[in-house]
Design a protein around this motif. Structure first.
Motif, PDB file in Angstrom:
ATOM      1  N   PRO B  67     -11.619 -10.198 -85.061  1.00 63.88           N
ATOM      2  CA  PRO B  67     -11.342  -8.779 -84.794  1.00 63.88           C
ATOM      3  C   PRO B  67     -12.588  -8.006 -84.360  1.00 63.88           C
ATOM      4  N   ALA B  68     -12.346  -7.026 -83.481  1.00 68.56           N
ATOM      5  CA  ALA B  68     -13.417  -6.133 -83.050  1.00 68.56           C
ATOM      6  C   ALA B  68     -13.345  -4.796 -83.781  1.00 68.56           C
ATOM      7  N   PHE B  69     -12.150  -4.478 -84.331  1.00 66.61           N
ATOM      8  CA  PHE B  69     -12.008  -3.202 -85.032  1.00 66.61           C
ATOM      9  C   PHE B  69     -10.811  -3.283 -85.963  1.00 66.61           C
TER      10      PHE B  69
ATOM     11  N   VAL C 219      -5.349  -3.951 -86.386  1.00 64.67           N
ATOM     12  CA  VAL C 219      -6.412  -4.926 -86.133  1.00 64.67           C
ATOM     13  C   VAL C 219      -6.486  -5.163 -84.635  1.00 64.67           C
ATOM     14  N   GLU C 220      -7.649  -4.918 -84.045  1.00 69.56           N
ATOM     15  CA  GLU C 220      -7.834  -5.151 -82.595  1.00 69.56           C
ATOM     16  C   GLU C 220      -8.741  -6.352 -82.390  1.00 69.56           C
ATOM     17  N   SER C 221      -8.254  -7.294 -81.595  1.00 61.26           N
ATOM     18  CA  SER C 221      -9.073  -8.438 -81.213  1.00 61.26           C
ATOM     19  C   SER C 221      -9.213  -8.438 -79.700  1.00 61.26           C
ATOM     20  N   PRO C 222     -10.192  -9.160 -79.179  1.00 58.90           N
ATOM     21  CA  PRO C 222     -10.330  -9.193 -77.712  1.00 58.90           C
ATOM     22  C   PRO C 222      -9.065  -9.680 -76.998  1.00 58.90           C
ATOM     23  N   ASN C 223      -8.263 -10.552 -77.638  1.00 62.03           N
ATOM     24  CA  ASN C 223      -7.096 -11.111 -76.945  1.00 62.03           C
ATOM     25  C   ASN C 223      -5.769 -10.680 -77.565  1.00 62.03           C
ATOM     26  N   ALA C 240       2.850  -7.826 -83.618  1.00 67.52           N
ATOM     27  CA  ALA C 240       1.752  -8.367 -82.806  1.00 67.52           C
ATOM     28  C   ALA C 240       2.082  -8.235 -81.327  1.00 67.52           C
ATOM     29  N   ARG C 241       1.104  -7.804 -80.534  1.00 73.43           N
ATOM     30  CA  ARG C 241       1.286  -7.720 -79.094  1.00 73.43           C
ATOM     31  C   ARG C 241      -0.058  -7.993 -78.422  1.00 73.43           C
ATOM     32  N   ASP C 242       0.024  -8.254 -77.099  1.00 72.83           N
ATOM     33  CA  ASP C 242      -1.235  -8.330 -76.347  1.00 72.83           C
ATOM     34  C   ASP C 242      -1.648  -6.905 -75.966  1.00 72.83           C
ATOM     35  N   HIS C 243      -2.699  -6.791 -75.161  1.00 70.98           N
ATOM     36  CA  HIS C 243      -3.232  -5.458 -74.847  1.00 70.98           C
ATOM     37  C   HIS C 243      -2.457  -4.737 -73.753  1.00 70.98           C
ATOM     38  N   GLY C 244      -1.316  -5.276 -73.337  1.00 74.82           N
ATOM     39  CA  GLY C 244      -0.489  -4.589 -72.341  1.00 74.82           C
ATOM     40  C   GLY C 244       0.105  -3.284 -72.866  1.00 74.82           C
ATOM     41  N   ILE C 245       0.125  -3.120 -74.177  1.00 74.27           N
ATOM     42  CA  ILE C 245       0.694  -1.903 -74.774  1.00 74.27           C
ATOM     43  C   ILE C 245      -0.427  -1.188 -75.523  1.00 74.27           C
ATOM     44  N   PRO C 246      -0.583   0.147 -75.293  1.00 77.06           N
ATOM     45  CA  PRO C 246      -1.652   0.869 -75.995  1.00 77.06           C
ATOM     46  C   PRO C 246      -1.459   0.795 -77.509  1.00 77.06           C
ATOM     47  N   LEU C 247      -2.551   0.826 -78.259  1.00 79.62           N
ATOM     48  CA  LEU C 247      -2.467   0.625 -79.709  1.00 79.62           C
ATOM     49  C   LEU C 247      -1.617   1.705 -80.382  1.00 79.62           C
ATOM     50  N   ALA C 248      -1.759   2.951 -79.942  1.00 82.61           N
ATOM     51  CA  ALA C 248      -0.980   4.017 -80.574  1.00 82.61           C
ATOM     52  C   ALA C 248       0.517   3.788 -80.353  1.00 82.61           C
ATOM     53  N   LEU C 250       1.856   0.863 -79.897  1.00 84.02           N
ATOM     54  CA  LEU C 250       2.198  -0.264 -80.774  1.00 84.02           C
ATOM     55  C   LEU C 250       2.487   0.243 -82.178  1.00 84.02           C
ATOM     56  N   GLY C 251       1.726   1.284 -82.586  1.00 87.12           N
ATOM     57  CA  GLY C 251       1.978   1.885 -83.893  1.00 87.12           C
ATOM     58  C   GLY C 251       3.378   2.469 -83.986  1.00 87.12           C
ATOM     59  N   LEU C 252       3.832   3.130 -82.911  1.00 88.97           N
ATOM     60  CA  LEU C 252       5.203   3.674 -82.907  1.00 88.97           C
ATOM     61  C   LEU C 252       6.224   2.556 -82.989  1.00 88.97           C
ATOM     62  N   LEU C 253       5.963   1.495 -82.238  1.00 91.60           N
ATOM     63  CA  LEU C 253       6.876   0.349 -82.261  1.00 91.60           C
ATOM     64  C   LEU C 253       6.936  -0.250 -83.660  1.00 91.60           C
ATOM     65  N   ALA C 254       5.772  -0.330 -84.291  1.00 95.14           N
ATOM     66  CA  ALA C 254       5.714  -0.892 -85.648  1.00 95.14           C
ATOM     67  C   ALA C 254       6.490  -0.005 -86.629  1.00 95.14           C
ATOM     68  N   GLU C 255       6.374   1.316 -86.455  1.00 92.53           N
ATOM     69  CA  GLU C 255       7.116   2.232 -87.342  1.00 92.53           C
ATOM     70  C   GLU C 255       8.609   2.050 -87.169  1.00 92.53           C
ATOM     71  N   ARG C 256       9.022   1.905 -85.897  1.00 86.05           N
ATOM     72  CA  ARG C 256      10.441   1.712 -85.618  1.00 86.05           C
ATOM     73  C   ARG C 256      10.923   0.398 -86.226  1.00 86.05           C
TER      74      ARG C 256
END
Lengths: 154, 115, 269
Positions: B67-69, C219-223, C240-248, C250-256
């Motif tokens: 992880p980076a963050f 948790v953000e990883s490079p991949n 879990a998703r790749d970086h195609g979706i913004p983290l915020a 992804l948070g909404l998706l996780a809440e749903r």
């Protein structure tokens, strides 16, 4: 986990659950065992208690020579297991904790919850008269009785 | 000012950050700290070091790289963590109204500069 | 096929990234071609996840199809992006009315009236709701909904389906969801075993640091990226998703997904 005094049980149980310690020994500064967890042989307990008390006594002497107050504790880092020794004051006198832990936890976690355990021990120790000093002729029978209690044999 | 103190300084200047510390994750011990009153640095170091280690293993089991963050969000604030080199982790404890986006950018940048 | 649909379809085929999908899906919806409308709308949402219009449109299509939970989620997403979107406020107000929650329905309609004072239909709806409340002495009985069959999996109806979600019990055992490596290998059980420990550690950390109960871990990883949440006291959900979706987002998706998991657990538990 076994303890000679019932008020030691809960603080020690909490410490073991939070710290993931593999072996724990609580003893007086003279090496008399108060509680233990994880040891399978009474000989190991006696040896560890004697050695631990000796190490702490030597360390405190070094501190005295250096002109500093007592060290909070010492940690020996091993490849697969590590060991922490720490002396602390209780209403029942000065005690020593010996904790052996592995890579599934960390020295920071062990120290954090050890300090919490000490605070709980201090606050839950009964404030009654201290027991009389152990006489040499009673020492062996008292030690024998303690070991039987710590290993659950009546 | 040393690099480490400079790093902590930048992070603590972000609005809402109550404290920042550099932690040795494997030991859970503080390497350097800059904390406001009421923030228990030793507890933060030990607990965050342990949690980041566990999250790293979880992420790796899930096929992700280190992880980076990390952002642990709770009712009354958050703990932010940016792993750096050599098992060091930059940790910040922040209030609920903190500018997490800015703190995140500063921490990721700072963690990279620790090497 | 009508002329306008033909033209819009051609325009979208020529330029897939254009916003023609909005008009096309709306035209299909008005003609009752709901499956086609849904397909176009979902494509638009995935291409423009930050466009409130897209979510609003998808919600209307889903509502027409009878997928009220999906419509609620889509209108909620629209409101996250545009809190004063009258159409979404009206839509959610309608859904609350259907569910019998008149107070929530009125609240949303009043906000819709503030957002769009020129929409004459809103005051009429508010007056009607207030009339019903007075007649029933403050109680409103919504038409009895047909009992929904319990979903077979916790994530039915959520975008992505089972893939990329993992619902785990307190003992680290999988309750639902699927996590696969790029090779296709099932990683779910191994990750599930780690998650119970993560939940305990997070709860301990926030408790001791005086931060109260924990809500989520990102948790953000490079991949890739993960969000962890606790739908109930003794379960953990990983998204879990790749970086195609913004983290915020992804948070909404996780809440749903957490809401869906919670409902599923209540039904099957």
């Amino acid at each position: 986990m076994r303890a000679l005094e019932p008020w030691v049980v809960e603080p020690l149980e909490v410490f073991l659950a939070e710290s993931s310690a593999r072996l724990t020994l609580l003893m007086t500064s003279s090496g008399q065992v108060v509680a233990q967890h994880g040891f399978s042989r009474s000989l190991d307990v006696m040896t560890a208690a004697a050695l631990g008390a000796g190490i702490v006594a030597s360390t405190e002497e070094i501190a005295r020579l250096m002109g500093v107050t007592r060290f909070a504790g010492l940690v020996h880092h091993g490849e697969r297991q590590s060991c922490m020794l720490s002396a602390f004051g209780t209403p029942r006198g000065r005690w020593i904790g010996l904790v052996v832990f592995g890579p599934e936890t960390s020295v920071g976690i062990v120290q954090l919850f050890f300090e919490q355990m000490v605070a709980q021990l201090v606050s839950s120790a009964p404030r009654e008269q201290a027991p009389p000093p152990t006489l040499a002729e009673n020492f062996e029978s008292e030690l024998d009785a303690s070991l039987k209690a710590l290993f659950g044999r009546t | 000012m040393s690099t480490v103190q400079g790093v902590l300084d930048r992070v603590t200047r972000v609005p809402g950050v109550r404290g920042a510390l550099l932690v040795s994750a494997g030991d859970g011990l503080i390497v350097a700290e800059q904390l406001m009153d009421g923030v228990d640095g030793r507890a933060a170091a030990a607990l965050t070091g342990s949690l980041v280690g566990r999250l790293t293993r979880t992420a790796q089991q899930a096929g992700l790289e280190r992880p980076a963050f990390v952002h642990l969000r709770a009712e009354a604030g958050s703990v932010l963590a940016a792993p750096g080199p050599d098992d060091l982790v930059l940790v910040a404890v922040v209030a609920p109204d903190a500018n997490v986006g800015l703190a995140r950018l500063e921490m990721i940048d700072a963690a990279a500069r620790l090497s | 096929m009508s002329e306008d649909i033909r033209v819009l379809t051609a325009r979208l085929a020529d330029e897939p990234s254009s916003l023609a999908f909005l008009e096309l899906a709306e035209a299909l919806r008005r003609r009752g071609q709901l499956d086609a409308a849904c397909k176009v709308a979902r494509g638009g949402v995935s291409r423009y996840p930050g466009l409130a219009d897209a979510h609003d449109l998808l919600a209307r299509v889903l509502s027409d199809q009878g997928d009220l939970a999906g419509a609620f989620d889509a209108w909620s997403s629209a409101l996250q992006l545009d809190p004063m979107r009258a159409g979404a406020l009206k839509g959610i107000g309608f859904l609350y009315f259907r569910a019998g929650d008149v107070v929530a329905a009125l609240d949303h309609l009043q906000r819709a009236a503030q957002a769009d004072p020129d929409d004459a239909s809103i005051p009429v709806a508010i007056a009607r709701l207030r009339g019903e409340v007075r007649e029933n002495g403050g109680r409103h009985e919504a038409p009895a909904p047909s009992p929904a069959p319990p979903a077979a999996t916790p994530f039915e109806g959520i975008e992505g389906g089972e893939e990329g979600f993992l619902l785990v019990d307190g003992g680290g055992l999988r309750l639902g969801g699927m996590l696969r490596a790029p090779s296709g290998e099932d990683l779910g059980d191994r990750v599930a075993a780690q998650l119970a420990g993560v939940s305990r550690e997070a709860a301990r950390a926030t408790r001791i640091l005086g931060l109260g109960p924990w809500h989520s871990i990102a948790v953000e990883s490079p991949n890739g990226q993960l969000i962890l949440a606790a739908p109930t006291a003794d379960t953990v959900l990983l998204t879990a998703r790749d970086h195609g979706i913004p983290l915020a987002r992804l948070g909404l998706l996780a809440e749903r997904a957490a809401r869906a998991a919670r409902s599923w657990l209540e039904r099957v538990g």
